[in-house]
Design an enzyme around this catalytic site. Structure first.
Site, PDB file in Angstrom:
ATOM      1  N   GLY A  16       0.882  -1.124  -0.015  1.00 13.48           N
ATOM      2  CA  GLY A  16      -0.043   0.071  -0.136  1.00 13.48           C
ATOM      3  C   GLY A  16       0.866   1.087  -0.068  1.00 13.48           C
ATOM      4  CB  SER A  17       4.317   2.133  -0.894  1.00 15.69           C
ATOM      5  OG  SER A  17       4.312   1.600  -2.153  1.00 15.69           O
ATOM      6  CG  ASN A  18       1.815   3.112  -5.853  1.00 17.06           C
ATOM      7  OD1 ASN A  18       1.762   4.176  -6.394  1.00 17.06           O
ATOM      8  ND2 ASN A  18       2.355   2.128  -5.798  1.00 17.06           N
ATOM      9  CG  LEU A  89      -2.167  -8.754  -6.077  1.00 22.43           C
ATOM     10  CD1 LEU A  89      -1.379  -9.849  -5.236  1.00 22.43           C
ATOM     11  CD2 LEU A  89      -1.337  -8.178  -7.184  1.00 22.43           C
ATOM     12  CG  LEU A  91     -10.615 -10.091 -13.461  1.00 24.77           C
ATOM     13  CD1 LEU A  91      -9.691  -9.356 -14.502  1.00 24.77           C
ATOM     14  CD2 LEU A  91     -11.308 -11.427 -14.573  1.00 24.77           C
ATOM     15  CG  HIS A 108       0.754  -3.116 -15.419  1.00 28.92           C
ATOM     16  ND1 HIS A 108       0.319  -4.277 -14.650  1.00 28.92           N
ATOM     17  CD2 HIS A 108       1.935  -3.547 -16.227  1.00 28.92           C
ATOM     18  CE1 HIS A 108       1.056  -5.258 -15.119  1.00 28.92           C
ATOM     19  NE2 HIS A 108       2.083  -4.703 -16.085  1.00 28.92           N
ATOM     20  CG  ASP A 149      -2.674  -5.648 -16.457  1.00 29.06           C
ATOM     21  OD1 ASP A 149      -2.868  -4.844 -15.579  1.00 29.06           O
ATOM     22  OD2 ASP A 149      -2.003  -6.645 -16.558  1.00 29.06           O
ATOM     23  CD  GLU A 178       4.021   1.943  -9.403  1.00 33.98           C
ATOM     24  OE1 GLU A 178       3.680   0.994  -9.788  1.00 33.98           O
ATOM     25  OE2 GLU A 178       4.611   1.720  -8.153  1.00 33.98           O
TER      26      GLU A 178
HETATM   27  C1  GRF Z   1       2.933  -1.210  -7.592  1.00 30.01           C
HETATM   28  O1  GRF Z   1       4.244  -1.205  -8.180  1.00 30.01           O
HETATM   29  C2  GRF Z   1       1.910  -0.993  -8.589  1.00 30.01           C
HETATM   30  O2  GRF Z   1       2.128  -0.475  -9.753  1.00 30.01           O
HETATM   31  C3  GRF Z   1       1.446  -2.608  -8.841  1.00 30.01           C
HETATM   32  O3  GRF Z   1       1.560  -3.224  -7.606  1.00 30.01           O
HETATM   33  C4  GRF Z   1       2.631  -2.459  -6.654  1.00 30.01           C
HETATM   34  C5  GRF Z   1       1.806  -2.343  -5.405  1.00 30.01           C
HETATM   35  O4  GRF Z   1       3.045  -1.704  -4.495  1.00 30.01           O
HETATM   36  N1  GRF Z   1       0.071  -2.612  -9.253  1.00 30.01           N
HETATM   37  P1  GRF Z   1       2.399  -1.011  -3.256  1.00 30.01           P
HETATM   38  O5  GRF Z   1       1.141  -1.896  -2.465  1.00 30.01           O
HETATM   39  O6  GRF Z   1       1.560   0.325  -3.707  1.00 30.01           O
HETATM   40  O7  GRF Z   1       3.335  -0.582  -2.434  1.00 30.01           O
END
Ligand code: GRF
Length: 194
Positions: A16-18, A89, A91, A108, A149, A178
């Site tokens: 969940g860093s994003n 992860l 669908l 992605h 995707d 990202e």
């Molecule tokens: C990221 O690289 C994103 O592009 C991909 O999965 C990764 C998730 O990383 N879909 P995080 O959980 O956001 O750290």
């Protein structure tokens, strides 16, 4: 009180860093707020991040997600207008896509259509980029449809890959892209005139 017009729910399966970057980016936004984090994984670090950032979260199982409208009902109850996938992860089932038509976005960690599709996630993507001897990779932000995707691409940007880069090095470069771009692209997607 702020007149928040747009309410985001983030789906994430892992770290969940994003998700954290996105929550922080919109924390003081005048019109957009992250109101809910949802995960299929009770042990996902994203749930701790959400708690630390005071964003409510829910966990769901496959039956709730794929065989009922339960998750959709949670989103509607929370007034969610836009759905963001960030390292999610599973669908997305048709009922969710139809409940939020063209209002679900994903990131992605490669330049689609290369290195995409079922089973292409996380470190596997960067290992495949390395194995193919690519000299560049990047990120793709796209709308979500019923295939992995394959939705309309909203944004892509690239970074170089050298022969010395390990898959971990590639991941680090891609993660930086990202964090820099996903929140901004989400903002422009939701509010094109901004
Ligand atoms: C990221 O690289 C994103 O592009 C991909 O999965 C990764 C998730 O990383 N879909 P995080 O959980 O956001 O750290």
């Amino acid at each position: 009180m702020k007149a928040l017009q747009y309410r985001i729910a983030i789906f994430a399966s892992g770290s969940g860093s994003n998700a954290e970057e996105i929550i922080r980016y919109f924390k003081h936004h005048s019109s957009i707020e992250v109101v809910l984090v949802l995960s299929n994984n009770a042990d996902a670090l994203v749930l701790q991040r959400a708690a630390r950032l005071n964003v409510p979260s829910c966990i769901f199982n496959k039956a709730q997600f794929r065989e009922s409208d339960e998750v959709i009902n949670w989103l509607k109850e929370a007034g969610v207008t836009h759905v963001v996938l960030a390292g999610f992860l599973w669908l997305v089932p048709n009922n969710l896509i139809h409940a939020f038509p063209n209002h679900i976005v994903n990131i992605h960690p490669a330049l689609l259509p290369k290195f995409g599709g079922k089973g292409m996630y996380g470190a596997k993507v960067h290992e495949a980029v390395k194995a193919a001897g690519e000299t560049e990779t990047g990120i793709t932000i796209h709308l979500v449809n019923e295939h992995y995707d394959e939705g309309e691409i909203l944004f892509q940007t690239s970074c170089g890959v050298t022969s010395q880069d390990s898959p971990t090095d590639i991941a680090t470069k891609v993660n930086q892209l990202e964090y820099r771009h996903y929140p901004v692209v989400i903002e422009k997607w939701i509010m094109p005139s901004k």
